[in-house]
Scaffold this motif. Sequence first.
Motif, PDB file in Angstrom:
ATOM      1  N   ALA A 134       0.841  -1.197   0.000  1.00  0.00           N
ATOM      2  CA  ALA A 134       0.000   0.000   0.000  1.00  0.00           C
ATOM      3  C   ALA A 134       0.879   1.250   0.000  1.00  0.00           C
ATOM      4  CB  ALA A 134      -0.926  -0.007   1.213  1.00  0.00           C
ATOM      5  N   ALA A 135       1.921   1.241   0.822  1.00  0.00           N
ATOM      6  CA  ALA A 135       2.829   2.391   0.892  1.00  0.00           C
ATOM      7  C   ALA A 135       3.592   2.574  -0.409  1.00  0.00           C
ATOM      8  CB  ALA A 135       3.805   2.209   2.058  1.00  0.00           C
ATOM      9  N   PHE A 136       4.126   1.483  -0.954  1.00  0.00           N
ATOM     10  CA  PHE A 136       4.935   1.563  -2.174  1.00  0.00           C
ATOM     11  C   PHE A 136       4.114   1.952  -3.393  1.00  0.00           C
ATOM     12  CE2 PHE A 136       8.882  -1.300  -1.173  1.00  0.00           C
ATOM     13  CZ  PHE A 136       9.318  -0.361  -0.259  1.00  0.00           C
ATOM     14  N   CYS A 137       2.817   1.605  -3.405  1.00  0.00           N
ATOM     15  CA  CYS A 137       1.971   1.888  -4.573  1.00  0.00           C
ATOM     16  C   CYS A 137       1.111   3.142  -4.398  1.00  0.00           C
ATOM     17  CB  CYS A 137       1.066   0.689  -4.863  1.00  0.00           C
ATOM     18  SG  CYS A 137       1.935  -0.775  -5.473  1.00  0.00           S
ATOM     19  N   GLY A 138       1.154   3.765  -3.228  1.00  0.00           N
ATOM     20  CA  GLY A 138       0.393   4.992  -3.022  1.00  0.00           C
ATOM     21  C   GLY A 138      -1.093   4.783  -2.818  1.00  0.00           C
ATOM     22  N   VAL A 139      -1.473   3.674  -2.148  1.00  0.00           N
ATOM     23  CA  VAL A 139      -2.876   3.408  -1.847  1.00  0.00           C
ATOM     24  C   VAL A 139      -3.017   3.175  -0.342  1.00  0.00           C
ATOM     25  CG1 VAL A 139      -3.426   2.539  -4.151  1.00  0.00           C
ATOM     26  CG2 VAL A 139      -2.578   0.942  -2.413  1.00  0.00           C
ATOM     27  N   VAL A 140      -4.226   2.811   0.093  1.00  0.00           N
ATOM     28  CA  VAL A 140      -4.512   2.614   1.514  1.00  0.00           C
ATOM     29  C   VAL A 140      -4.597   1.124   1.813  1.00  0.00           C
ATOM     30  CG1 VAL A 140      -6.174   3.048   3.373  1.00  0.00           C
ATOM     31  CG2 VAL A 140      -5.788   4.796   1.608  1.00  0.00           C
ATOM     32  N   GLY A 141      -3.963   0.696   2.899  1.00  0.00           N
ATOM     33  CA  GLY A 141      -4.039  -0.706   3.299  1.00  0.00           C
ATOM     34  C   GLY A 141      -4.224  -0.826   4.804  1.00  0.00           C
ATOM     35  N   ILE A 142      -5.100  -1.726   5.225  1.00  0.00           N
ATOM     36  CA  ILE A 142      -5.375  -1.919   6.650  1.00  0.00           C
ATOM     37  C   ILE A 142      -5.011  -3.328   7.072  1.00  0.00           C
ATOM     38  CG2 ILE A 142      -7.126  -1.905   8.475  1.00  0.00           C
ATOM     39  CD1 ILE A 142      -8.766   0.036   6.786  1.00  0.00           C
ATOM     40  N   LYS A 143      -4.225  -3.430   8.132  1.00  0.00           N
ATOM     41  CA  LYS A 143      -3.981  -4.713   8.803  1.00  0.00           C
ATOM     42  C   LYS A 143      -4.878  -4.732  10.047  1.00  0.00           C
ATOM     43  CE  LYS A 143      -2.082  -7.450  12.006  1.00  0.00           C
ATOM     44  NZ  LYS A 143      -2.463  -7.455  13.417  1.00  0.00           N
ATOM     45  N   PRO A 144      -5.930  -5.548  10.075  1.00  0.00           N
ATOM     46  CA  PRO A 144      -6.852  -5.547  11.215  1.00  0.00           C
ATOM     47  C   PRO A 144      -6.234  -6.201  12.457  1.00  0.00           C
ATOM     48  CG  PRO A 144      -7.855  -6.511   9.231  1.00  0.00           C
ATOM     49  CD  PRO A 144      -6.381  -6.446   9.005  1.00  0.00           C
TER      50      PRO A 144
END
Length: 426
Positions: A134-144
């Motif tokens: 998510a960080a490398f591609c410029g999007v949002v990612g959630i680890k629950p």
Amino acid sequence: MAVDHNVFITEESIEGETAGPLAGRTIAVKDNLSTAGVRTTCGSEMLADYVPPYDATAVTRVTDAGATIVGKANMDEFGMGTTTETSAFGPTRNPADPERVPGGSSGGSAAAVAAGEADLALGSDTGGSVRCPAAFCGVVGIKPTYGLVSRYGLVAYANSLEQIGPIANTVEDAATLLDVIAGPDPHDGTTREAGADSDYAAAADGDVDGMTIGVVTELFDGADERVVETVEAAIADLEARGAETVEVSLPSLEYAVQAYYVIAMSEASSNLARFDGVRYGHRGESDGNWNESFAETREAFGAEVKRRILLGTYALSAGYHDAYYAKAQDARAWIKADFDDAFESVDAIASPTMPVLPFELGESLDDPLRMYLADANTTPVNLANLPAISVPAGTADGLPVGLQLVGPAFGEETIVRAASAVEDAL
């Protein structure tokens, strides 16, 4: 000429229901999540022809909510990697710069969203495998939080660490997907009732006035200066919106990467023992004894998977268990205690998601230690079983940089709220 980012291992349309919170949305599913009748390879020759007879719970929930699955996303083999270059089906390219990696191991999922090949994606996060790409591609990612989302149907890498998580272009979309997949599941005894009635999408309101955010000094030390500057600017935006920031120290994090890899590799060596050529997957054709046939079968594993199996087996072997595995578990308990202490005085904890900018393709393949050390900021969260989100903080030299926000157990609403404020400011 359009760039082929090698996002999907299998392109297959699985239609969802006609109504629901995800109706009309497309979704990419990481290829370690079981899909009935559609092959699930885990990025490995070992499972190149494996077709599951059932859906993972998360898959069932997204199709019941109206989403249409458009493909099984590329990934590091069995989730073992930080770049999506260990896949037996070739590397995925980063849509932000096709000469760089998208992160891993859920690189195909993040790249699918960043490239517009899917509206949403499901990944899995064992030590950062949703947040890193998510960080490398410029999007949002959630680890629950561990136990919020069912792992039923997820091909196991390290059971005590991994969670399925959402990837999307916006915080609200990622939170909406989390609303769909969260909740207890009778098929998974590790799931909990906590958080099941939350409305994560509604929490994406950007209201951080009065929130206290701890800035972890240890997770800025040694990070690329360009990353640090970008993340510090995003934290300043949170302050401008009414949040208070304080420095916090988590001395145990010095040992997080070492503890993580001992535990993860140990669990992997046990989990991957099932690939023996008897029940499913690749089977050796040797006419010799069983040992020869078993060895030939396991030649289908790639180099990184073999490395982790060998190291994990060593760490669990007689005479070494206490020296390595037991000490790693002690470090894990210390890390969790440090986080618990910090959350007595702060609402969320901030750091760079990744301490570096995206690697160039091929740059880290010959240096596994460099790849492992890149997980320094993400692995502590999995060891402590906490929730975390990576939200775009801006760019450095034209490359995406992610801000990581960590919350207390089942504190997803807090980190979604803070991440949406960063997103609004950006």
